[in-house]
Design a protein around this motif. Structure first.
Motif, PDB file in Angstrom:
ATOM      1  N   ARG A  26     -11.049 -83.463 -17.915  1.00  0.00           N
ATOM      2  CA  ARG A  26     -11.177 -83.930 -16.529  1.00  0.00           C
ATOM      3  C   ARG A  26     -12.581 -84.511 -16.371  1.00  0.00           C
ATOM      4  N   TRP A  27     -12.666 -85.806 -16.571  1.00  0.00           N
ATOM      5  CA  TRP A  27     -13.980 -86.449 -16.608  1.00  0.00           C
ATOM      6  C   TRP A  27     -14.727 -86.328 -15.295  1.00  0.00           C
ATOM      7  N   GLY A  28     -13.980 -86.377 -14.220  1.00  0.00           N
ATOM      8  CA  GLY A  28     -14.642 -86.280 -12.912  1.00  0.00           C
ATOM      9  C   GLY A  28     -15.364 -84.960 -12.754  1.00  0.00           C
ATOM     10  N   TYR A  29     -14.667 -83.873 -13.100  1.00  0.00           N
ATOM     11  CA  TYR A  29     -15.289 -82.561 -12.991  1.00  0.00           C
ATOM     12  C   TYR A  29     -16.473 -82.451 -13.954  1.00  0.00           C
ATOM     13  N   ALA A  30     -16.256 -82.947 -15.152  1.00  0.00           N
ATOM     14  CA  ALA A  30     -17.315 -82.844 -16.165  1.00  0.00           C
ATOM     15  C   ALA A  30     -18.562 -83.598 -15.710  1.00  0.00           C
ATOM     16  N   LEU A  31     -18.351 -84.789 -15.153  1.00  0.00           N
ATOM     17  CA  LEU A  31     -19.497 -85.587 -14.701  1.00  0.00           C
ATOM     18  C   LEU A  31     -20.195 -84.904 -13.518  1.00  0.00           C
ATOM     19  N   GLN A  32     -19.412 -84.335 -12.639  1.00  0.00           N
ATOM     20  CA  GLN A  32     -20.012 -83.671 -11.491  1.00  0.00           C
ATOM     21  C   GLN A  32     -20.833 -82.456 -11.950  1.00  0.00           C
ATOM     22  N   TYR A  33     -20.314 -81.747 -12.962  1.00  0.00           N
ATOM     23  CA  TYR A  33     -21.041 -80.599 -13.512  1.00  0.00           C
ATOM     24  C   TYR A  33     -22.387 -81.073 -14.083  1.00  0.00           C
ATOM     25  N   ALA A  34     -22.332 -82.207 -14.809  1.00  0.00           N
ATOM     26  CA  ALA A  34     -23.563 -82.744 -15.411  1.00  0.00           C
ATOM     27  C   ALA A  34     -24.554 -83.133 -14.325  1.00  0.00           C
ATOM     28  N   LYS A  35     -24.053 -83.736 -13.271  1.00  0.00           N
ATOM     29  CA  LYS A  35     -24.918 -84.146 -12.160  1.00  0.00           C
ATOM     30  C   LYS A  35     -25.524 -82.909 -11.481  1.00  0.00           C
ATOM     31  N   ASP A  36     -24.704 -81.862 -11.313  1.00  0.00           N
ATOM     32  CA  ASP A  36     -25.218 -80.626 -10.696  1.00  0.00           C
ATOM     33  C   ASP A  36     -26.284 -79.983 -11.589  1.00  0.00           C
ATOM     34  N   THR A  37     -26.071 -80.043 -12.902  1.00  0.00           N
ATOM     35  CA  THR A  37     -27.064 -79.483 -13.824  1.00  0.00           C
ATOM     36  C   THR A  37     -28.376 -80.246 -13.684  1.00  0.00           C
ATOM     37  N   LEU A  38     -28.278 -81.563 -13.593  1.00  0.00           N
ATOM     38  CA  LEU A  38     -29.483 -82.379 -13.429  1.00  0.00           C
ATOM     39  C   LEU A  38     -30.249 -81.949 -12.177  1.00  0.00           C
TER      40      LEU A  38
END
Ligand code: ADP
Ligand code: G3H
Length: 705
Positions: free
Chosen positions: A572-584
């Motif tokens: 689920r790329w959307g979730y994965a990208l959002q997780y990465a953004k939250d980590t940032l």
């Protein structure tokens, strides 16, 4: 601006210069892949290795200050760009090992023993104190490296002190300049910049560590010194980076100078006629003393007021004058004279006086004046240590630490020097690998680690799928290379001009890794993303390198997690990208509207996440398992088209936007200011956000081919 150079390109220049630096001191070694210069031998009683580093272009900092009695190691980035966290981690390792000779060299037996040391008293690992100048890239990369070192080097304690001595943009000085010329920038989130007095901190803490002080004591002294240090610079012209285009908008007028100019051409607080040097120096001292009240915004200072600072400086001051690289020695002598005359008006007679090219800004004609309040430092040192201070420690004075000898070749002011160790061949360089699988000095032989679970038969992958992904990655790299000069141009207006080169270095290394097969398109995309993150961490320094590495690393982690938790469904790329953004967001407070990469990355990730939600169960947007469904690609591409469009809109909005974070925060936007002062310019788009768009658009185009 003098744009003539002997070396007209920055390519390879840093490493060459470091080789030159170690040739000047036979007691230090260069580890080429991490661009670390370090001392392989430590006195047996020593407990702490003091390290520093940062972007290059400030020579002789910091290689010239590495040696016995000063820094145990320093790590160099590219010109004006912080070294990467991986470089710094290697530097920490080299600094903390008492006998870290290259594998190819045997240590000279006589230097490893000290008759005064009881046998077996050598501490296996030294603790480490990092001196960091307050720039976002340095803070992020040193911070990440320290976190990693804490996890991987359990026997070593690590602390840091942040140097933020530039008083030019503190509110009281900005307000004063406002009355004069209508200028004023805000930089609440970034705090004051670090200037040349960093070297004074290196000398004091290096000497304290040489005396055998513990980490707590060195840290207490470090915090005390940086809290009582005040600097102000002035530039007659900006510096020029070899190989770069010249600035279009910000050149100084004939007869004009810029008060408060930063070490990387960052705007100062105001421009004025150079006029009488004595008057200019007078203005600089007014700003220095007015900053006695710095506190909240400076973040580091304990509040004192102007009169109190002057009174304390009467009791004891260290005066430190730094040539930014382009001033003649003749004029610098005259500056010293004028400065002393000005101080005499305040009845201040410095206890120690230094003047040299300690920390340069390439070829900038300019200088900075720093004062260190000695009574303030000594009180803060005692108070920082509280009840833990021994009687011997309470006797330590900054003056004696400054007077202690060092063999660091560029420290001007040392009274004595230890004799060289007499070890032929020590002042050389070596290239033992970096402790990772990638090699910084040459991307040709880098090999990306493959996690056990990633080792899959590529043949399992559908025909054409790997090509598409490879095309997409290459497309992103090519687009970045295509626009890197534009990024440099934007960053020259708002930053230090290194952004384009940093992006380009990452793009070239990734393409190189694809060409030589060290980056392979695996079945699982997380391994590809890990590989790219690793390359970025290796070759891209600066703020942008750290941020992209954090983002991609987190993206890979979330894709792996997703795969483990949902083995039978698609990523689920959307979730994965959002997780990465939250980590940032754990590492930077940047939000949309702050004029950073988040202005492009934020809308991109949000749109991808939203598209997943809106698309209900159509989570077919995956690059895995795409063999049978052509519409999977179509769906993914449709999502990317929308998300990339939103990223572009976000990046466009940064044009003219005032920055709240990063170096650009020092630049006033012309649209937000009516003045024509030092800081106010027509702002181009944010280079980081612009670069992110290039990556996304190039990736998308490649995916479509
Ligand atoms: N605190 C921050 N959070 C997010 N992005 C930032 C931050 N500071 C700077 N940036 C981004 O980094 C870009 C500059 O990167 P780089 O040239 O590496 O910076 P520097 O040379 O100042 O370290 C900016 O254009 C901006 O997009
Ligand atoms: O010389 C430059 C600094 O040390 C690094 O700053 P930066 O990475 O934030 O540009």
């Amino acid at each position: 601006m003098n744009t003539k150079h002997l070396y007209n390109s920055a390519e390879g220049l840093v490493l060459k210069s470091l080789r030159g630096a170690v040739a000047l001191n036979p007691n230090v070694i260069l580890h080429e892949p991490s661009k670390t210069v370090y001392t392989p031998i430590h006195s047996p009683h020593k407990q702490v290795a003091v390290i520093s580093g940062g972007g290059s272009g400030h020579e002789p900092a910091h290689a010239g200050y590495t040696g016995k009695g000063m820094l145990a190691a320093c790590i160099a980035g590219d010109i004006f760009a912080s070294p990467s966290a991986k470089q710094i981690l290697k530097g920490i390792g080299l600094a903390s090992s008492p006998n870290s000779f290259p594998q190819s060299q045997k240590p000279p037996a006589k230097d490893l023993s000290d008759s005064s040391a009881p046998e077996g008293s050598l501490k296996p690992q030294l603790d480490v104190l990092a001196i960091i100048n307050n720039y976002t890239g340095d803070i992020l990369n040193f911070g990440l490296a320290i976190e990693k070192a804490r996890g991987t080097m359990p026997g070593t304690r690590i602390e840091s002190v942040v140097v933020a001595d530039d008083v030019s943009l503190l509110p009281q000085n900005r307000q004063h300049a406002l009355q004069d010329s209508g200028s004023g920038t805000t930089n609440k989130l970034v705090g004051p910049r670090g200037l040349g007095a960093n070297i004074l901190v290196c000398k004091i803490l290096g000497a304290l560590a040489e005396r055998g002080a513990s980490l707590d004591v060195v840290k207490a002294m470090g915090d005390a010194v940086v809290g009582n240090l005040y600097s102000i610079g002035v530039g007659l012209e900006h510096c020029h980076v070899p190989g770069h285009l010249t600035e279009k908008n910000r050149a100084l007028g004939k007869g004009e100078c810029e008060v408060g100019l930063g070490l990387h051409n960052e705007p100062g607080v105001r421009r004025r006629e150079i006029g009488s040097p004595a008057e200019l120096i007078g203005e600089m001292f007014e700003m220095l003393f007015r900053s006695g009240a710095r506190g909240k915004e400076g973040g580091i200072m304990k509040g004192t007021d102007e009169m109190k600072l002057q009174a304390e400086c009467k009791e004891g001051t260290v005066l430190f004058i730094n040539n930014l690289g382009g001033m003649s020695q003749l004029e610098m002598g005259a500056v010293v004279d004028d400065v002393l005359q000005r101080l005499a008006l305040y009845s201040i007679r410095p206890k120690r006086l230094y003047c040299s090219s300690y920390m340069t800004s390439l070829n900038a004609p300019g200088f900075s004046i720093s004062i260190l309040n000695l009574p303030g430092t000594s009180n803060a040192f005692r108070s920082n240590l509280g009840g833990r201070i021994s009687s011997e420690e309470s006797e330590i004075t900054v003056e004696e630490l400054l007077d202690m000898p060092t063999d660091a070749y560029a420290w001007v002011g040392a009274r004595n020097s230890w004799p060289a160790h007499g070890t032929d061949g020590l002042g050389t360089s070596h290239s033992d690998h970096l402790g990772s699988t990638t090699n910084l000095s040459s991307t040709n032989d880098s090999s990306i680690p493959i996690r056990p679970t990633d080792v899959v038969d590529i043949e399992e992958s559908p025909a054409g799928r790997n090509d598409r992904i490879q095309n997409a990655i290459r497309g992103a790299c090519l687009r970045v290379i295509e626009i890197h000069e534009q990024l440099t141009e934007f960053d020259t207006v708002v930053g230090d001009g290194d952004c384009g080169d940093t992006f380009k270095a990452g793009a070239l290394a990734i393409m190189n890794a694809l060409d030589n097969g060290s980056l392979k398109i695996q079945k699982y995309m997380d391994s590809v993303i890990y590989g790219i993150a690793e390359i970025i961490e290796d070759v891209m320094g600066g703020t942008i390198g750290a941020l992209l590495a954090i983002f991609l690393q987190a993206l890979a982690v979330s894709v792996t997690q997703d795969r483990v938790e949902h083995p039978n469904s698609e990523v689920r790329w959307g979730y994965a990208l959002q997780y990465a953004k939250d980590t940032l967001s754990r590492y930077t407070p940047a939000e949309v509207g702050d004029r950073t990469i988040v202005d492009a990355l934020g809308p991109f990730c949000a749109t991808m996440a939203h598209t997943i939600v809106a698309g209900a169960n159509d989570s077919s947007a995956t690059v895995e398992d795409t063999n049978s469904k052509d519409n999977t690609w179509k769906s993914l591409i449709a999502m990317l088209v929308e998300a990339t469009k939103q990223a572009r809109i976000g990046a466009e909005k940064t044009r003219g936007m005032a920055a709240h974070l990063g170096r650009a925060a020092y630049v006033a936007s012309a649209s937000s200011s009516t003045s024509t002062s030092a800081g106010a310019v027509e702002l181009p788009p944010d280079p980081g956000a612009w670069g992110v768009c290039a990556i996304l658009e190039g990736f998308l185009d490649g995916l479509r081919t």
